[in-house]
Design a protein around this motif. Sequence first.
Motif, PDB file in Angstrom:
ATOM      1  N   THR A   1      -7.837   1.158   9.113  1.00 58.59           N
ATOM      2  CA  THR A   1      -6.965   1.833   8.179  1.00 58.59           C
ATOM      3  C   THR A   1      -6.011   0.829   7.532  1.00 58.59           C
ATOM      4  O   THR A   1      -5.786   0.877   6.336  1.00 58.59           O
ATOM      5  CB  THR A   1      -6.171   2.940   8.899  1.00 58.59           C
ATOM      6  OG1 THR A   1      -7.107   3.835   9.491  1.00 58.59           O
ATOM      7  CG2 THR A   1      -5.288   3.692   7.956  1.00 58.59           C
ATOM      8  N   LEU A   2      -5.475  -0.107   8.310  1.00 55.45           N
ATOM      9  CA  LEU A   2      -4.585  -1.129   7.768  1.00 55.45           C
ATOM     10  C   LEU A   2      -5.316  -1.995   6.755  1.00 55.45           C
ATOM     11  O   LEU A   2      -4.828  -2.227   5.647  1.00 55.45           O
ATOM     12  CB  LEU A   2      -4.014  -1.996   8.898  1.00 55.45           C
ATOM     13  CG  LEU A   2      -3.076  -3.124   8.484  1.00 55.45           C
ATOM     14  CD1 LEU A   2      -1.856  -2.578   7.767  1.00 55.45           C
ATOM     15  CD2 LEU A   2      -2.658  -3.928   9.701  1.00 55.45           C
ATOM     16  N   ALA A   3      -6.508  -2.462   7.096  1.00 53.32           N
ATOM     17  CA  ALA A   3      -7.296  -3.275   6.167  1.00 53.32           C
ATOM     18  C   ALA A   3      -7.615  -2.481   4.907  1.00 53.32           C
ATOM     19  O   ALA A   3      -7.560  -3.020   3.800  1.00 53.32           O
ATOM     20  CB  ALA A   3      -8.582  -3.762   6.840  1.00 53.32           C
ATOM     21  N   ALA A   4      -7.899  -1.198   5.052  1.00 54.30           N
ATOM     22  CA  ALA A   4      -8.207  -0.355   3.891  1.00 54.30           C
ATOM     23  C   ALA A   4      -6.984  -0.200   2.989  1.00 54.30           C
ATOM     24  O   ALA A   4      -7.105  -0.254   1.763  1.00 54.30           O
ATOM     25  CB  ALA A   4      -8.703   1.010   4.342  1.00 54.30           C
ATOM     26  N   ARG A   5      -5.799  -0.033   3.584  1.00 60.63           N
ATOM     27  CA  ARG A   5      -4.580   0.089   2.768  1.00 60.63           C
ATOM     28  C   ARG A   5      -4.291  -1.199   2.017  1.00 60.63           C
ATOM     29  O   ARG A   5      -3.931  -1.178   0.840  1.00 60.63           O
ATOM     30  CB  ARG A   5      -3.386   0.472   3.644  1.00 60.63           C
ATOM     31  CG  ARG A   5      -3.422   1.934   4.067  1.00 60.63           C
ATOM     32  CD  ARG A   5      -2.181   2.298   4.786  1.00 60.63           C
ATOM     33  NE  ARG A   5      -2.187   1.558   6.061  1.00 60.63           N
ATOM     34  CZ  ARG A   5      -1.434   1.844   7.090  1.00 60.63           C
ATOM     35  NH1 ARG A   5      -0.558   2.803   7.028  1.00 60.63           N
ATOM     36  NH2 ARG A   5      -1.527   1.140   8.192  1.00 60.63           N
ATOM     37  N   VAL A   6      -4.467  -2.340   2.691  1.00 62.18           N
ATOM     38  CA  VAL A   6      -4.244  -3.638   2.043  1.00 62.18           C
ATOM     39  C   VAL A   6      -5.263  -3.833   0.929  1.00 62.18           C
ATOM     40  O   VAL A   6      -4.920  -4.234  -0.183  1.00 62.18           O
ATOM     41  CB  VAL A   6      -4.309  -4.784   3.081  1.00 62.18           C
ATOM     42  CG1 VAL A   6      -4.348  -6.137   2.408  1.00 62.18           C
ATOM     43  CG2 VAL A   6      -3.127  -4.694   4.041  1.00 62.18           C
ATOM     44  N   ARG A   7      -6.516  -3.536   1.224  1.00 62.43           N
ATOM     45  CA  ARG A   7      -7.604  -3.674   0.248  1.00 62.43           C
ATOM     46  C   ARG A   7      -7.295  -2.860  -1.013  1.00 62.43           C
ATOM     47  O   ARG A   7      -7.436  -3.342  -2.131  1.00 62.43           O
ATOM     48  CB  ARG A   7      -8.893  -3.185   0.913  1.00 62.43           C
ATOM     49  CG  ARG A   7     -10.144  -3.571   0.262  1.00 62.43           C
ATOM     50  CD  ARG A   7     -11.394  -3.188   1.055  1.00 62.43           C
ATOM     51  NE  ARG A   7     -11.361  -1.932   1.771  1.00 62.43           N
ATOM     52  CZ  ARG A   7     -11.455  -1.818   3.090  1.00 62.43           C
ATOM     53  NH1 ARG A   7     -11.588  -2.869   3.851  1.00 62.43           N
ATOM     54  NH2 ARG A   7     -11.427  -0.650   3.668  1.00 62.43           N
ATOM     55  N   THR A   8      -6.864  -1.626  -0.834  1.00 65.76           N
ATOM     56  CA  THR A   8      -6.567  -0.743  -1.957  1.00 65.76           C
ATOM     57  C   THR A   8      -5.356  -1.233  -2.734  1.00 65.76           C
ATOM     58  O   THR A   8      -5.385  -1.317  -3.961  1.00 65.76           O
ATOM     59  CB  THR A   8      -6.330   0.691  -1.450  1.00 65.76           C
ATOM     60  OG1 THR A   8      -7.515   1.124  -0.767  1.00 65.76           O
ATOM     61  CG2 THR A   8      -6.019   1.636  -2.582  1.00 65.76           C
ATOM     62  N   ALA A   9      -4.291  -1.585  -2.022  1.00 68.33           N
ATOM     63  CA  ALA A   9      -3.055  -2.007  -2.686  1.00 68.33           C
ATOM     64  C   ALA A   9      -3.246  -3.279  -3.497  1.00 68.33           C
ATOM     65  O   ALA A   9      -2.641  -3.438  -4.565  1.00 68.33           O
ATOM     66  CB  ALA A   9      -1.948  -2.206  -1.650  1.00 68.33           C
ATOM     67  N   LEU A  10      -4.077  -4.198  -3.019  1.00 77.14           N
ATOM     68  CA  LEU A  10      -4.258  -5.469  -3.714  1.00 77.14           C
ATOM     69  C   LEU A  10      -5.478  -5.485  -4.636  1.00 77.14           C
ATOM     70  O   LEU A  10      -5.769  -6.500  -5.265  1.00 77.14           O
ATOM     71  CB  LEU A  10      -4.359  -6.616  -2.700  1.00 77.14           C
ATOM     72  CG  LEU A  10      -3.109  -6.845  -1.856  1.00 77.14           C
ATOM     73  CD1 LEU A  10      -3.316  -8.007  -0.902  1.00 77.14           C
ATOM     74  CD2 LEU A  10      -1.892  -7.077  -2.733  1.00 77.14           C
TER      75      LEU A  10
ATOM     76  N   MET B   1      -8.797  -5.168  -3.902  1.00 78.85           N
ATOM     77  CA  MET B   1      -9.841  -6.037  -3.356  1.00 78.85           C
ATOM     78  C   MET B   1     -10.929  -5.191  -2.696  1.00 78.85           C
ATOM     79  O   MET B   1     -11.065  -5.186  -1.473  1.00 78.85           O
ATOM     80  CB  MET B   1      -9.239  -6.998  -2.331  1.00 78.85           C
ATOM     81  CG  MET B   1      -8.160  -7.889  -2.887  1.00 78.85           C
ATOM     82  SD  MET B   1      -7.442  -8.950  -1.623  1.00 78.85           S
ATOM     83  CE  MET B   1      -8.777 -10.110  -1.387  1.00 78.85           C
ATOM     84  N   PRO B   2     -11.722  -4.453  -3.491  1.00 77.79           N
ATOM     85  CA  PRO B   2     -12.745  -3.596  -2.870  1.00 77.79           C
ATOM     86  C   PRO B   2     -13.732  -4.415  -2.049  1.00 77.79           C
ATOM     87  O   PRO B   2     -14.148  -5.488  -2.457  1.00 77.79           O
ATOM     88  CB  PRO B   2     -13.436  -2.949  -4.082  1.00 77.79           C
ATOM     89  CG  PRO B   2     -13.123  -3.837  -5.228  1.00 77.79           C
ATOM     90  CD  PRO B   2     -11.805  -4.495  -4.933  1.00 77.79           C
ATOM     91  N   GLY B   3     -14.028  -3.919  -0.866  1.00 73.79           N
ATOM     92  CA  GLY B   3     -15.006  -4.586  -0.009  1.00 73.79           C
ATOM     93  C   GLY B   3     -14.441  -5.679   0.875  1.00 73.79           C
ATOM     94  O   GLY B   3     -15.133  -6.177   1.752  1.00 73.79           O
ATOM     95  N   TRP B   4     -13.183  -6.067   0.674  1.00 74.55           N
ATOM     96  CA  TRP B   4     -12.618  -7.149   1.480  1.00 74.55           C
ATOM     97  C   TRP B   4     -12.463  -6.715   2.932  1.00 74.55           C
ATOM     98  O   TRP B   4     -12.030  -5.609   3.231  1.00 74.55           O
ATOM     99  CB  TRP B   4     -11.249  -7.585   0.945  1.00 74.55           C
ATOM    100  CG  TRP B   4     -10.551  -8.555   1.849  1.00 74.55           C
ATOM    101  CD1 TRP B   4     -10.781  -9.888   1.955  1.00 74.55           C
ATOM    102  CD2 TRP B   4      -9.531  -8.253   2.803  1.00 74.55           C
ATOM    103  NE1 TRP B   4      -9.966 -10.437   2.910  1.00 74.55           N
ATOM    104  CE2 TRP B   4      -9.190  -9.458   3.448  1.00 74.55           C
ATOM    105  CE3 TRP B   4      -8.874  -7.083   3.179  1.00 74.55           C
ATOM    106  CZ2 TRP B   4      -8.222  -9.524   4.438  1.00 74.55           C
ATOM    107  CZ3 TRP B   4      -7.912  -7.154   4.162  1.00 74.55           C
ATOM    108  CH2 TRP B   4      -7.601  -8.369   4.775  1.00 74.55           C
ATOM    109  N   GLN B   5     -12.865  -7.587   3.833  1.00 76.57           N
ATOM    110  CA  GLN B   5     -12.646  -7.427   5.271  1.00 76.57           C
ATOM    111  C   GLN B   5     -12.119  -8.755   5.788  1.00 76.57           C
ATOM    112  O   GLN B   5     -12.599  -9.808   5.378  1.00 76.57           O
ATOM    113  CB  GLN B   5     -13.947  -7.084   6.002  1.00 76.57           C
ATOM    114  CG  GLN B   5     -14.436  -5.675   5.764  1.00 76.57           C
ATOM    115  CD  GLN B   5     -13.499  -4.633   6.332  1.00 76.57           C
ATOM    116  OE1 GLN B   5     -12.889  -4.811   7.382  1.00 76.57           O
ATOM    117  NE2 GLN B   5     -13.354  -3.532   5.622  1.00 76.57           N
TER     118      GLN B   5
END
Length: 155
Positions: free
Chosen positions: A50-59, A61-65
């Motif tokens: 969930t944290l990675a998804a929030r960061v991905r969305t806010a910045l 960066m779709p698909g970033w892990q």
Amino acid sequence: MTNAVQAAIVAAGTAVVLAPINPQALRDSEPAPAPAPTFTAVLLAHAEATLAARVRTALGMPGWQPRADLGETETRILVWSQLELDDFYLRTGGTVTTQMVERAASDGTTWTAEEITLTVAVPGVGPVQVFTDWEESLAKFGARNELPLMRAITA
């Protein structure tokens, strides 16, 4: 390929498919099932995703892990050049800092690099660092004193 060869292949395949199988022989050779994850482990994995998804969305960066082998975490992201980091800075703003760091290659060689870090406040997450090393060979695409990112350095 002759008809006889084709017929032999079909017959052999049919024989293999229809051959009786003793399921007990398969069960005896199966490894023991892995233990079920604990409730806490499931919650932690969900929180990290969930944290990675929030960061991905806010910045954006779709698909970033995050990749630990690159020094990334859910709140520390590597980009490949100062030009990409400058684009992030122009989109998100934030605080820019630099520091000298020691890097190591897989063969054990080391070098000193200037790491540029952009710290962005992400709602619901907190500070997120996006970082890269200054690459002099890319200066021809944006000199140090021409990049808004580099003009914004605070320390």
